[in-house]
Design a protein around this motif. Structure first.
Motif, short mmCIF file in Angstrom:
data_model
loop_
_atom_site.label_atom_id
_atom_site.label_comp_id
_atom_site.label_asym_id
_atom_site.label_seq_id
_atom_site.Cartn_x
_atom_site.Cartn_y
_atom_site.Cartn_z
N ALA A 397 2.42 -0.82 -1.11
CA ALA A 397 1.09 -0.24 -1.00
C ALA A 397 0.02 -1.19 -1.49
O ALA A 397 -1.14 -1.12 -1.09
N SER A 398 0.37 -2.11 -2.38
CA SER A 398 -0.62 -3.05 -2.90
C SER A 398 -1.03 -4.07 -1.87
O SER A 398 -2.01 -4.77 -2.03
N GLY A 399 -0.26 -4.17 -0.79
CA GLY A 399 -0.59 -5.14 0.24
C GLY A 399 0.11 -6.45 0.07
O GLY A 399 0.09 -7.28 0.95
N ILE A 492 -6.00 -13.91 -0.06
CA ILE A 492 -7.07 -13.01 0.41
C ILE A 492 -7.34 -11.92 -0.62
O ILE A 492 -8.50 -11.60 -0.91
N SER A 493 -6.27 -11.33 -1.22
CA SER A 493 -6.47 -10.28 -2.21
C SER A 493 -7.26 -10.78 -3.40
O SER A 493 -8.19 -10.11 -3.88
N LEU A 526 -3.35 -5.18 4.23
CA LEU A 526 -4.19 -5.07 3.05
C LEU A 526 -5.14 -3.88 3.14
O LEU A 526 -5.61 -3.39 2.11
N GLU A 527 -5.44 -3.41 4.35
CA GLU A 527 -6.32 -2.25 4.50
C GLU A 527 -5.68 -0.99 3.93
O GLU A 527 -6.37 -0.06 3.54
N ILE A 531 -8.64 -0.02 -1.54
CA ILE A 531 -9.32 -0.27 -2.81
C ILE A 531 -10.63 -1.02 -2.60
O ILE A 531 -11.44 -1.10 -3.51
N TYR A 532 -10.81 -1.59 -1.39
CA TYR A 532 -12.05 -2.27 -1.10
C TYR A 532 -12.81 -1.42 -0.09
O TYR A 532 -12.57 -1.51 1.09
N GLU A 533 -13.68 -0.58 -0.56
CA GLU A 533 -14.35 0.37 0.30
C GLU A 533 -15.77 -0.05 0.64
O GLU A 533 -16.50 0.68 1.32
N ASN A 534 -16.20 -1.19 0.13
CA ASN A 534 -17.56 -1.63 0.42
C ASN A 534 -17.71 -2.15 1.84
O ASN A 534 -18.81 -2.25 2.36
#
Length: 536
Positions: A397-399, A492-493, A526-527, A531-534
């Motif tokens: 889940a963390s990608g 990328i993360s 990664l989507e 956790i990156y909702e911006n």
């Protein structure tokens, strides 16, 4: 299978052969005059006869309405590949010579031993079926699908080669579709109207391969009771596909080189050169350069074959094609089985995209056949996927893409998924665990993130080398893909974490394009972290 035609004016002969062949499961059609045979062939050709044509013709040499030799001559002109057995009560040399000169498959003197006659007919049936397979070109070449850049390069190469008869060497893993490319090269070539003949040089015993390729003369060896055309002659005016060329025996490589160089060959046991007007396409999953260095493959033959090389990508190198191929194979399977085509959920597709498919496109096709038969509902869900797909761990889940290791090779001291925080990349074992530094220099969870834990360039390179050696020792064959994915995921993360999820800024700081980072985020899953909702 088509029937055995029996032409003999003696009803007792017809009766005996009919009963003997029926016991062998072979259907028959009998005639008392040679004229009847020719009329039946003409009716079939005109579409006026509902019965199929003959698989083999067994004819008496002397009958009312024309001799068996005259019938043989006419039939051979109409159907040159049809095996004809000539029977005669006149066992003289002239009859035998005349029969073989006119193209008879075998000569059977009366009175004959019935089991021997049946055995000869069975051999003639096998020869007829082999000729049919060799000469029949497929009505429609299997469709080749692929939107990935690597496949588009293959399509462009086929287009550029469409007006050429140059020798082509196709490389790629087993199951990646090398024969499909060979058929496409043939279909879009100046010899497209000729036959496409394929032979797997690894599947035929060494002692038989020479005869399979070049044919043999009657009496060339024990069991060679008639002349036989090899694959080069069967492919005359068309394309000969030599699959798994890297496994060809060394001594036969010399004969193949001579054919490619001189354009002619000799049948086994023959003394007359036979011209070969054939376009050769070869394929292998092996590294031929390495085989040459090891002395297992002739260097001059390698250069003769390696005029144009096409590398076919493995399925894991074009994962974006998996959804399209899956839907296509599901439709094909449904048509073959006569059932409604099943649909597949996005979640199941995503799980298939994570699978490495060691068997490549062939394995995906088999999975789709399995799903068409075994999935209980019309919409395929994740739990419907076959065991070999479900047994492989899904992307975390963390990608971060963990390598899929055998349970015995997993690091027994590695923290559980609950301990592994978001964005962490678990190390394999060995040097990574001991140093507290994960793959590619990332600190392992559970170790203090003190300055000393920040690996130097030399530290993470040593750790990477150790991880490579560990994976190789474990027998893995996807080390490049495994570590490349982990590297890109970590890169990328970490950058997105630094830019607080702003992809445009992350792309600029990484020196890549916006489309590239978007595609990589999707490919690496990664989507899914959310956790990156911006956004952008």
């Amino acid at each position: 299978m088509k029937p055995i035609w029996i032409a003999d004016d003696d009803p007792s002969i017809r009766f005996v052969l009919e009963k003997a062949l029926a016991r062998e499961g072979l259907s028959t059609r009998s005639f008392s005059h040679s004229r009847e045979v020719l009329d039946a062939l003409a009716a079939i050709a005109a579409g006026d006869d509902s019965e199929p044509g003959p698989q083999v013709l067994v004819s008496d040499i002397r009958m009312p309405g024309g001799s068996g030799l005259q019938l043989l001559e006419k039939v051979h002109a109409l159907h040159p590949a049809l095996p004809v057995l000539i029977m005669t009560a006149y066992s003289d040399l002239d009859s035998a010579v005349s029969a073989f000169q006119r193209g008879a498959f075998e000569y059977l003197p009366k009175p004959f031993d019935l089991p021997k006659a049946v055995e000869l007919i069975r051999r003639a049936v096998q020869e007829s079926q082999r000729e049919e397979v060799a000469q029949d070109s497929p009505e429609i070449a299997p469709e080749m699908l692929g939107q990935a850049p690597a496949m588009q390069d293959v399509f462009r190469a086929i287009g550029r080669l469409s007006q050429s008869l140059v020798t082509v060497l196709i490389t790629g893993e087993s199951g990646s579709g090398k024969e499909l490319v060979a058929r496409a090269l043939h279909k879009h070539s100046p010899v497209a109207q000729g036959p496409f003949v394929a032979i797997n040089t690894a599947a035929i015993p060494k002692d038989l391969l020479e005869s399979e390729l070049f044919g043999h003369e009657r009496g060339a060896f024990t069991g060679a009771q008639t002349q036989r055309r090899g694959r080069f002659e069967q492919a005359e005016g068309g394309t000969l596909f030599l699959d798994e060329i890297g496994d060809m025996p060394f001594d036969l490589q010399t004969r193949l080189l001579r054919v490619l160089s001189d354009g002619q060959f000799y049948r086994v046991g023959g003394h007359s050169a036979v011209k070969a007007h054939v376009r050769v396409v070869a394929a292998t999953h092996q590294n031929l350069e390495q085989r040459v260095k090891e002395g297992g493959f002739r260097e001059d033959l390698f250069h003769r074959l390696n005029v144009i090389r096409l590398r076919l990508p493995a399925l894991r190198e074009r994962r974006e094609d998996i959804p399209m191929l899956t839907r296509h194979f599901l439709q094909v399977s449904a048509r073959q089985l006569g059932v409604d085509s099943k649909r597949i959920s996005d979640a199941a597709l995503a799980r298939l995209e994570q699978f490495n498919f060691p068997g490549n496109v062939r394995q995906l096709e088999n999975v789709c056949h399995w799903l068409t038969v075994m999935a209980p509902a019309q919409v395929i869900s994740v739990q419907d996927l076959p065991p070999e797909v479900l047994e492989v761990a899904a992307l975390p889940a963390s990608g971060a893409l963990k390598p899929v290791l055998e349970p015995a090779l997993q690091d027994p001291q590695a923290p559980s998924d609950e301990v592994l925080g978001q964005g962490s990349v678990p190390a394999g074992h060995g040097a990574f665990l001991a140093s507290g530094v994960g793959a590619l220099g990332e600190p392992r969870p559970g170790f203090a993130a003190a300055p000393a834990a920040v690996a130097s360039k030399a530290d993470w390179e040593l750790g990477l080398a150790s991880e490579v050696r560990s994976l190789l020792a474990a027998g893995r064959h996807d080390v490049w893909d495994c570590l490349s994915q982990r590297f890109e995921s970590c890169l990328i993360s970490s950058t997105l974490d630094t830019t607080h999820g702003r992809r445009m800024e992350a792309a600029q700081r990484l020196g890549i394009g916006r489309n590239t980072i978007t595609r990589k985020i999707q490919e690496l899953g990664l989507e899914a972290k959310n956790i990156y909702e911006n956004g952008l």
